[in-house]
Enzyme design. Structure first.
Site, PDB file in Angstrom:
ATOM      1  N   GLY A  98       0.805  -1.209   0.000  1.00  0.00           N
ATOM      2  CA  GLY A  98       0.000   0.000   0.000  1.00  0.00           C
ATOM      3  C   GLY A  98       0.839   1.261   0.000  1.00  0.00           C
ATOM      4  O   GLY A  98       1.059   1.895  -1.037  1.00  0.00           O
ATOM      5  N   ASP A  99       1.346   1.629   1.174  1.00  0.00           N
ATOM      6  CA  ASP A  99       2.043   2.908   1.309  1.00  0.00           C
ATOM      7  C   ASP A  99       3.225   3.056   0.364  1.00  0.00           C
ATOM      8  O   ASP A  99       3.400   4.095  -0.275  1.00  0.00           O
ATOM      9  CB  ASP A  99       2.555   3.066   2.745  1.00  0.00           C
ATOM     10  CG  ASP A  99       1.443   2.957   3.767  1.00  0.00           C
ATOM     11  OD1 ASP A  99       0.566   2.093   3.592  1.00  0.00           O
ATOM     12  OD2 ASP A  99       1.462   3.715   4.743  1.00  0.00           O
ATOM     13  N   PHE A 100       4.071   2.009   0.289  1.00  0.00           N
ATOM     14  CA  PHE A 100       5.329   2.154  -0.444  1.00  0.00           C
ATOM     15  C   PHE A 100       5.182   1.854  -1.937  1.00  0.00           C
ATOM     16  O   PHE A 100       5.435   2.698  -2.783  1.00  0.00           O
ATOM     17  CB  PHE A 100       6.403   1.246   0.164  1.00  0.00           C
ATOM     18  CG  PHE A 100       6.608   1.464   1.642  1.00  0.00           C
ATOM     19  CD1 PHE A 100       6.300   2.681   2.233  1.00  0.00           C
ATOM     20  CD2 PHE A 100       7.107   0.462   2.438  1.00  0.00           C
ATOM     21  CE1 PHE A 100       6.479   2.889   3.595  1.00  0.00           C
ATOM     22  CE2 PHE A 100       7.301   0.656   3.803  1.00  0.00           C
ATOM     23  CZ  PHE A 100       6.987   1.865   4.391  1.00  0.00           C
TER      24      PHE A 100
END
Length: 221
Positions: free
Chosen positions: A16-18
């Site tokens: 998700g974030d990265f």
């Protein structure tokens, strides 16, 4: 992602974030800058984490459409179901990984690991994978990780030790590549990718001023 019959495993922040978020945004920004060179116009880059996470699954979705990814979690070729693409514990409890998909790599793994049992001939028979995983797990438990590394690492057996955060920087391949560096007393990944003409600077620890500015910009929670 996870063991069959168990809850899914959180993939840290990689999907998700990265990967689905920050990396997708970087690709979008670079693409928009490239396009602006010819058009002379700017545009909004809409890069949502849910979009990026979905995009990262395109390979698996393609396999699903071909009927090659339809079994429950942890029972497919690339999610740990196949005996030749999985992680195992060694005699000392330290883990290793194998990913010998192609026939020539699988043959090399068999030759070097002594997998003479004719049962291993059925490499792509998914119905035999649980049995073959048990057999291979028992074989890998007969030696320590260091012993398996001496036998398999650097060959076409598609083998690697699974390293923790402290071990990874010390691995000979990572050391030769300079993949990790110490900055401000913290061991961390080196900048990547690398450029032949415009090398990235070595990271520096934040100063009190930059740290205060970053904290001030952090949204209130």
């Amino acid at each position: 992602i996870g063991v069959p019959g168990r809850p899914p495993v959180p993939p840290a922040n990689y999907l998700g974030d990265f990967g689905g978020g920050a990396m997708l945004l970087v690709v979008g920004l670079l693409a928009a800058l490239h396009e602006a060179r010819s058009s002379g116009r700017g545009q909004v880059v809409d890069a949502a984490m849910c979009d990026g996470a979905a995009l990262l699954s395109a390979f698996m979705v393609g396999w699903k459409a071909q009927g090659l990814w339809s079994r429950p979690r942890g029972e497919n070729m690339l999610d740990g179901g196949a005996h030749f693409y999985a992680c195992y514990d060694c005699a000392d409890g330290k883990p290793i990984a194998v990913g010998a998909i192609e026939p020539q790599f699988y043959a090399e793994l068999r030759r070097r690991a002594g997998l003479d049992d004719p049962a291993f001939d059925a490499q792509l028979d998914a119905g035999r994978w649980p049995e073959l995983k048990d057999k291979l797990a028992a074989i890998f438990r007969t030696r320590t990780r260091a012993e398996w590394c001496a036998l398999l690492e650097g060959t076409d057996a598609c083998f690697a030790p699974v390293l923790d955060w402290d071990e990874a920087p010390q691995h000979p391949h990572n050391a030769a590549r300079g993949n990790w560096l110490e900055a401000g007393g913290v061991m961390q990944p080196a900048p990547a990718p690398r450029f032949s003409r415009t090398a990235a600077r070595t990271p520096e620890p934040p100063t009190a001023t930059t740290l205060a500015a970053a904290l001030a910009a952090w949204p209130a929670r």
